[in-house]
Motif scaffolding. Structure first.
Motif, PDB file in Angstrom:
ATOM      1  N   ASP A 257      -0.531 -10.038  -1.090  1.00  0.00           N
ATOM      2  CA  ASP A 257       0.448 -11.090  -1.351  1.00  0.00           C
ATOM      3  C   ASP A 257       0.041 -11.872  -2.598  1.00  0.00           C
ATOM      4  OD1 ASP A 257       0.154 -14.311  -0.400  1.00  0.00           O
ATOM      5  OD2 ASP A 257      -1.548 -12.981   0.028  1.00  0.00           O
ATOM      6  N   THR A 258       1.036 -12.237  -3.393  1.00  0.00           N
ATOM      7  CA  THR A 258       0.779 -12.828  -4.708  1.00  0.00           C
ATOM      8  C   THR A 258       0.412 -14.308  -4.633  1.00  0.00           C
ATOM      9  OG1 THR A 258       3.172 -13.216  -4.964  1.00  0.00           O
ATOM     10  CG2 THR A 258       2.270 -11.196  -5.920  1.00  0.00           C
ATOM     11  N   THR A 259       0.520 -14.928  -3.466  1.00  0.00           N
ATOM     12  CA  THR A 259       0.210 -16.357  -3.343  1.00  0.00           C
ATOM     13  C   THR A 259      -1.259 -16.582  -3.007  1.00  0.00           C
ATOM     14  OG1 THR A 259       2.478 -16.786  -2.599  1.00  0.00           O
ATOM     15  CG2 THR A 259       0.841 -18.516  -2.214  1.00  0.00           C
ATOM     16  N   HIS A 260      -1.717 -16.016  -1.886  1.00  0.00           N
ATOM     17  CA  HIS A 260      -3.092 -16.234  -1.436  1.00  0.00           C
ATOM     18  C   HIS A 260      -3.977 -15.004  -1.560  1.00  0.00           C
ATOM     19  CE1 HIS A 260      -0.992 -19.583   0.772  1.00  0.00           C
ATOM     20  NE2 HIS A 260      -2.035 -20.216   0.273  1.00  0.00           N
ATOM     21  N   HIS A 261      -3.433 -13.924  -2.094  1.00  0.00           N
ATOM     22  CA  HIS A 261      -4.210 -12.704  -2.349  1.00  0.00           C
ATOM     23  C   HIS A 261      -4.800 -12.112  -1.069  1.00  0.00           C
ATOM     24  CE1 HIS A 261      -4.874 -13.953  -6.848  1.00  0.00           C
ATOM     25  NE2 HIS A 261      -3.614 -14.036  -6.457  1.00  0.00           N
ATOM     26  N   LEU A 262      -4.016 -12.121  -0.013  1.00  0.00           N
ATOM     27  CA  LEU A 262      -4.408 -11.484   1.240  1.00  0.00           C
ATOM     28  C   LEU A 262      -3.839 -10.069   1.288  1.00  0.00           C
ATOM     29  CD1 LEU A 262      -3.695 -14.457   3.655  1.00  0.00           C
ATOM     30  CD2 LEU A 262      -5.946 -13.575   3.060  1.00  0.00           C
ATOM     31  N   ILE A 263      -4.601  -9.150   1.829  1.00  0.00           N
ATOM     32  CA  ILE A 263      -4.115  -7.773   1.981  1.00  0.00           C
ATOM     33  C   ILE A 263      -3.235  -7.732   3.225  1.00  0.00           C
ATOM     34  CG2 ILE A 263      -4.755  -5.358   2.285  1.00  0.00           C
ATOM     35  CD1 ILE A 263      -7.425  -5.974   0.968  1.00  0.00           C
ATOM     36  N   VAL A 264      -1.928  -7.625   3.013  1.00  0.00           N
ATOM     37  CA  VAL A 264      -0.993  -7.674   4.144  1.00  0.00           C
ATOM     38  C   VAL A 264      -0.735  -6.286   4.718  1.00  0.00           C
ATOM     39  CG1 VAL A 264       0.102  -9.765   3.279  1.00  0.00           C
ATOM     40  CG2 VAL A 264       1.028  -7.547   2.620  1.00  0.00           C
ATOM     41  N   ALA A 265      -0.968  -5.245   3.934  1.00  0.00           N
ATOM     42  CA  ALA A 265      -0.773  -3.873   4.413  1.00  0.00           C
ATOM     43  C   ALA A 265      -1.674  -2.940   3.620  1.00  0.00           C
ATOM     44  CB  ALA A 265       0.691  -3.454   4.260  1.00  0.00           C
ATOM     45  N   HIS A 266      -2.105  -1.887   4.269  1.00  0.00           N
ATOM     46  CA  HIS A 266      -2.946  -0.899   3.586  1.00  0.00           C
ATOM     47  C   HIS A 266      -2.750   0.464   4.226  1.00  0.00           C
ATOM     48  CE1 HIS A 266      -5.474  -1.829   7.089  1.00  0.00           C
ATOM     49  NE2 HIS A 266      -5.984  -0.623   6.923  1.00  0.00           N
ATOM     50  N   ASP A 267      -3.164   1.481   3.507  1.00  0.00           N
ATOM     51  CA  ASP A 267      -3.094   2.849   4.016  1.00  0.00           C
ATOM     52  C   ASP A 267      -4.094   3.693   3.241  1.00  0.00           C
ATOM     53  OD1 ASP A 267      -2.296   4.955   5.568  1.00  0.00           O
ATOM     54  OD2 ASP A 267      -0.426   5.337   4.501  1.00  0.00           O
ATOM     55  N   VAL A 268      -4.392   4.862   3.764  1.00  0.00           N
ATOM     56  CA  VAL A 268      -5.288   5.804   3.084  1.00  0.00           C
ATOM     57  C   VAL A 268      -4.550   7.131   2.987  1.00  0.00           C
ATOM     58  CG1 VAL A 268      -7.538   6.929   3.081  1.00  0.00           C
ATOM     59  CG2 VAL A 268      -7.293   4.668   4.095  1.00  0.00           C
ATOM     60  N   ILE A 269      -4.444   7.670   1.764  1.00  0.00           N
ATOM     61  CA  ILE A 269      -3.743   8.932   1.558  1.00  0.00           C
ATOM     62  C   ILE A 269      -4.686   9.930   0.899  1.00  0.00           C
ATOM     63  CG2 ILE A 269      -1.485   7.830   1.419  1.00  0.00           C
ATOM     64  CD1 ILE A 269      -1.615   8.086  -1.604  1.00  0.00           C
ATOM     65  N   GLN A 270      -4.303  11.199   0.955  1.00  0.00           N
ATOM     66  CA  GLN A 270      -5.140  12.263   0.403  1.00  0.00           C
ATOM     67  C   GLN A 270      -4.697  12.698  -0.986  1.00  0.00           C
ATOM     68  OE1 GLN A 270      -4.629  14.490   4.295  1.00  0.00           O
ATOM     69  NE2 GLN A 270      -6.634  15.242   3.701  1.00  0.00           N
ATOM     70  N   SER A 271      -3.589  12.159  -1.456  1.00  0.00           N
ATOM     71  CA  SER A 271      -3.105  12.498  -2.788  1.00  0.00           C
ATOM     72  C   SER A 271      -3.701  11.559  -3.822  1.00  0.00           C
ATOM     73  CB  SER A 271      -1.572  12.418  -2.827  1.00  0.00           C
ATOM     74  OG  SER A 271      -1.103  12.537  -4.156  1.00  0.00           O
ATOM     75  N   GLY A 272      -4.090  12.101  -4.959  1.00  0.00           N
ATOM     76  CA  GLY A 272      -4.622  11.260  -6.022  1.00  0.00           C
ATOM     77  C   GLY A 272      -3.549  10.520  -6.780  1.00  0.00           C
ATOM     78  N   SER A 273      -2.278  10.890  -6.576  1.00  0.00           N
ATOM     79  CA  SER A 273      -1.156  10.244  -7.260  1.00  0.00           C
ATOM     80  C   SER A 273      -0.562   9.142  -6.393  1.00  0.00           C
ATOM     81  CB  SER A 273      -0.079  11.282  -7.586  1.00  0.00           C
ATOM     82  OG  SER A 273       1.095  10.656  -8.073  1.00  0.00           O
ATOM     83  N   ASP A 274      -0.145   8.050  -7.043  1.00  0.00           N
ATOM     84  CA  ASP A 274       0.495   6.933  -6.327  1.00  0.00           C
ATOM     85  C   ASP A 274       2.009   7.058  -6.303  1.00  0.00           C
ATOM     86  OD1 ASP A 274      -2.023   5.743  -6.037  1.00  0.00           O
ATOM     87  OD2 ASP A 274      -1.854   4.684  -7.942  1.00  0.00           O
ATOM     88  N   ARG A 275       2.558   8.070  -6.941  1.00  0.00           N
ATOM     89  CA  ARG A 275       3.993   8.101  -7.235  1.00  0.00           C
ATOM     90  C   ARG A 275       4.875   8.071  -5.992  1.00  0.00           C
ATOM     91  NH1 ARG A 275       5.538  11.528 -12.271  1.00  0.00           N
ATOM     92  NH2 ARG A 275       4.307   9.784 -13.057  1.00  0.00           N
ATOM     93  N   SER A 276       4.420   8.629  -4.889  1.00  0.00           N
ATOM     94  CA  SER A 276       5.255   8.677  -3.686  1.00  0.00           C
ATOM     95  C   SER A 276       4.921   7.575  -2.690  1.00  0.00           C
ATOM     96  CB  SER A 276       5.097  10.043  -3.005  1.00  0.00           C
ATOM     97  OG  SER A 276       3.747  10.258  -2.616  1.00  0.00           O
ATOM     98  N   SER A 277       4.135   6.578  -3.105  1.00  0.00           N
ATOM     99  CA  SER A 277       3.662   5.556  -2.157  1.00  0.00           C
ATOM    100  C   SER A 277       4.356   4.210  -2.298  1.00  0.00           C
ATOM    101  CB  SER A 277       2.144   5.354  -2.332  1.00  0.00           C
ATOM    102  OG  SER A 277       1.444   6.544  -2.059  1.00  0.00           O
ATOM    103  N   LEU A 278       5.256   4.044  -3.267  1.00  0.00           N
ATOM    104  CA  LEU A 278       5.865   2.738  -3.499  1.00  0.00           C
ATOM    105  C   LEU A 278       6.673   2.266  -2.290  1.00  0.00           C
ATOM    106  CD1 LEU A 278       6.383   0.414  -5.476  1.00  0.00           C
ATOM    107  CD2 LEU A 278       8.375   1.682  -6.323  1.00  0.00           C
ATOM    108  N   THR A 279       7.610   3.074  -1.849  1.00  0.00           N
ATOM    109  CA  THR A 279       8.459   2.671  -0.716  1.00  0.00           C
ATOM    110  C   THR A 279       7.677   2.569   0.593  1.00  0.00           C
ATOM    111  OG1 THR A 279      10.342   3.758  -1.797  1.00  0.00           O
ATOM    112  CG2 THR A 279      10.602   3.164   0.508  1.00  0.00           C
ATOM    113  N   PRO A 280       6.819   3.548   0.952  1.00  0.00           N
ATOM    114  CA  PRO A 280       6.061   3.395   2.200  1.00  0.00           C
ATOM    115  C   PRO A 280       5.219   2.125   2.249  1.00  0.00           C
ATOM    116  CG  PRO A 280       5.902   5.653   1.412  1.00  0.00           C
ATOM    117  CD  PRO A 280       6.579   4.872   0.331  1.00  0.00           C
ATOM    118  N   MET A 281       4.538   1.783   1.143  1.00  0.00           N
ATOM    119  CA  MET A 281       3.715   0.568   1.139  1.00  0.00           C
ATOM    120  C   MET A 281       4.581  -0.686   1.174  1.00  0.00           C
ATOM    121  SD  MET A 281       0.658   1.427   1.420  1.00  0.00           S
ATOM    122  CE  MET A 281       0.121  -0.273   1.321  1.00  0.00           C
ATOM    123  N   ALA A 282       5.720  -0.661   0.480  1.00  0.00           N
ATOM    124  CA  ALA A 282       6.618  -1.820   0.496  1.00  0.00           C
ATOM    125  C   ALA A 282       7.175  -2.062   1.898  1.00  0.00           C
ATOM    126  CB  ALA A 282       7.751  -1.611  -0.503  1.00  0.00           C
TER     127      ALA A 282
END
Length: 480
Positions: A257-282
């Motif tokens: 979160d951009t206010t207090h810099h808390l990690i509100v969600a996280h995940d671990v994936i096996q792909s080195g690319s971030d391209r398919s992770s925008l919507t799932p993380m959002a």
């Protein structure tokens, strides 16, 4: 007379015996860990052995082991053996566990067997942060970072690594064969015979290694991403930001979160690319905020037309730069960004102020529906050499390209967005890696790595909230 500060004699008896609580200050973070775990309904979270069994040896309550692990990840002590030692010598851990000293196998088994439940504990703390008002503004920055697995790079094989290793073996065998030919032409002596024996042994070892590589190649080609890791089968070879560098590990995704810099969600994936992770993380961030709409900022590694369309469908407003994937600018040729689209007239205006009108439809292999626009005045245009070598310059437009235009417009209106992203999401990764001792995950397999990540994220969020509120107010909020 000068003298040093003197301690108390080890043999000195106390008239009033001290209790452990006297050694733990009111603002000690260990008190937050104790109160937070005691406030959890471990049965509801799915932990086993919450109720003691009527037969068999008494077991440790899961709250004891959970407190121990949270304390360990707060203090850079993740190893089960090191946690066992801390339980027997660390006053804070003695206070936290009531002087219980679980053995290292019990400690390790708890983390291995309760992965989903530990991840729920991490989510419960995020819920607490939302409840006390620390997640008031639904805005996050998303990024990914590569974390090293327990798998060494030499025990990971890709097509390129396999070809390189095979070539090295063939060159070595060829070199040894030449040395054998040279030895055959020399006068037979004990030294020469000994050298020949050693060369044959080396060739036999290399041939055995070649057979092993062929067997691994079959397994590698059967894998979906055509690579295999021997120590941790789920670890994958990934490129990193350093030129020519890479790591065998996992890609940890985080929404901060951009206010207090808390990690509100996280995940671990096996792909080195971030391209398919925008919507799932959002979407994970939306669930954490309990909102229908959320603003997301990310770097150009997340840019994907399909992902941006998916974001628009689920109430996510992304802001991120578009990567330059064409070489036209380097060649001095006008790129698509030099052409201006007029939405009301459905035409493009080229740099020479000529009109490009719709000429045909085109469907790409990925399923994108494109519209093609071309000009009729290209042949006589004075700027044609800077535009195209073909008879006519053609510009394509995706059917949902207005969404990409909106993303660019938001970025233009907020030039500090990328700076905010960097200052928001990169610091938590640095903190977590520093707490890991700049080393690797201790556990193998994706499901276990996700458990380790959840404990690291929980430790980071706990520290962050204690820095924002203080230990006393946080304890009060947990008990409220």
């Amino acid at each position: 007379m000068k003298r040093f500060v003197e301690g108390v004699s080890r043999d000195q008896a106390s008239f009033l015996p001290e209790c452990l609580d006297d050694f733990i200050g009111a603002d000690n973070p260990v008190r937050v860990v104790d109160v937070f775990v005691d406030a959890l309904d471990l049965r509801d979270l799915g932990f086993e052995r919450v109720d003691p069994r009527s037969t068999g040896r008494p077991s440790y309550h899961p709250a004891v082991l959970l407190k121990l692990y949270i304390y360990g990840y707060l203090n850079r002590v993740q190893s089960s053996r090191r946690l066992e030692r801390e339980a027997g010598r660390n006053v804070e851990v003695m206070w936290l566990l009531g002087r219980l000293v679980p053995d290292h196998k019990t400690i390790a088994d708890f983390r291995r067997d309760n992965g989903p439940e530990i991840r729920k504990v991490c989510s419960r703390f995020v819920e607490l942060c939302r409840r006390i008002g620390l997640l008031a503004e639904a805005s996050v920055a998303i990024d990914g970072s590569k974390f090293k697995a327990v798998n060494n790079r030499d025990r990971n094989f890709t097509k390129a690594k396999m070809a390189r290793r095979t070539k090295q073996i063939e060159e070595s065998v060829e070199r040894y064969l030449h040395q054998l030919d040279s030895a055959d032409r020399q006068e037979p002596t004990e030294a020469v015979r000994s050298r020949v024996v050693r060369l044959h042994e080396k060739i036999d070892k290399l041939q055995a290694e070649m057979q092993r590589l062929k067997a691994l190649e079959v397994e590698m080609m059967a894998s979906p991403d055509e690579q295999v890791s021997l120590t941790d089968p789920d670890a994958r070879s990934m490129a990193t930001s350093g030129r020519g560098s890479g790591v065998v590990g996992y890609n940890v995704q985080a929404a901060v979160d951009t206010t207090h810099h808390l990690i509100v969600a996280h995940d671990v994936i096996q792909s080195g690319s971030d391209r398919s992770s925008l919507t799932p993380m959002a979407e994970l961030a939306k669930q954490a905020f309990k909102v229908d709409k959320i603003d997301v900022v990310a770097d150009r590694g997340y840019f994907s037309s399909e992902q941006i369309k998916a974001c628009a469908d689920v109430g996510v407003t992304p802001t991120l730069p578009k990567p330059v994937t064409t070489g036209m600018k380097a060649k001095g040729i006008f790129g698509k960004h030099d052409f201006r689209y007029l939405d009301g007239q459905d035409i493009y205006i080229c740099p020479a102020n000529q009109t490009l009108s719709f000429i045909s439809h085109k469907r790409e292999t990925g399923g994108l529906n494109l519209r093609r626009y071309g000009a009729t005045a290209c042949k006589a245009c004075a700027m044609k050499a800077r535009c195209t070598t073909a008879t006519q310059r053609v510009v394509t437009r995706w059917e949902h390209e207005h969404l990409l235009d909106d993303v660019q417009r938001r970025l233009d209106n907020n030039p500090l967005a990328m700076r905010i992203r960097r200052e928001t999401v990169e610091h938590p990764f640095g903190t977590i890696k520093a707490r890991m001792g700049a080393t690797h995950f201790l556990m193998k397999r994706l499901k276990n790595v996700k458990t380790e990540t959840a404990l690291s994220v929980l430790a980071y969020n706990l520290t962050r909230v204690m820095n924002i509120l203080g230990t006393g107010p946080l304890i009060h909020a947990i008990r409220a």
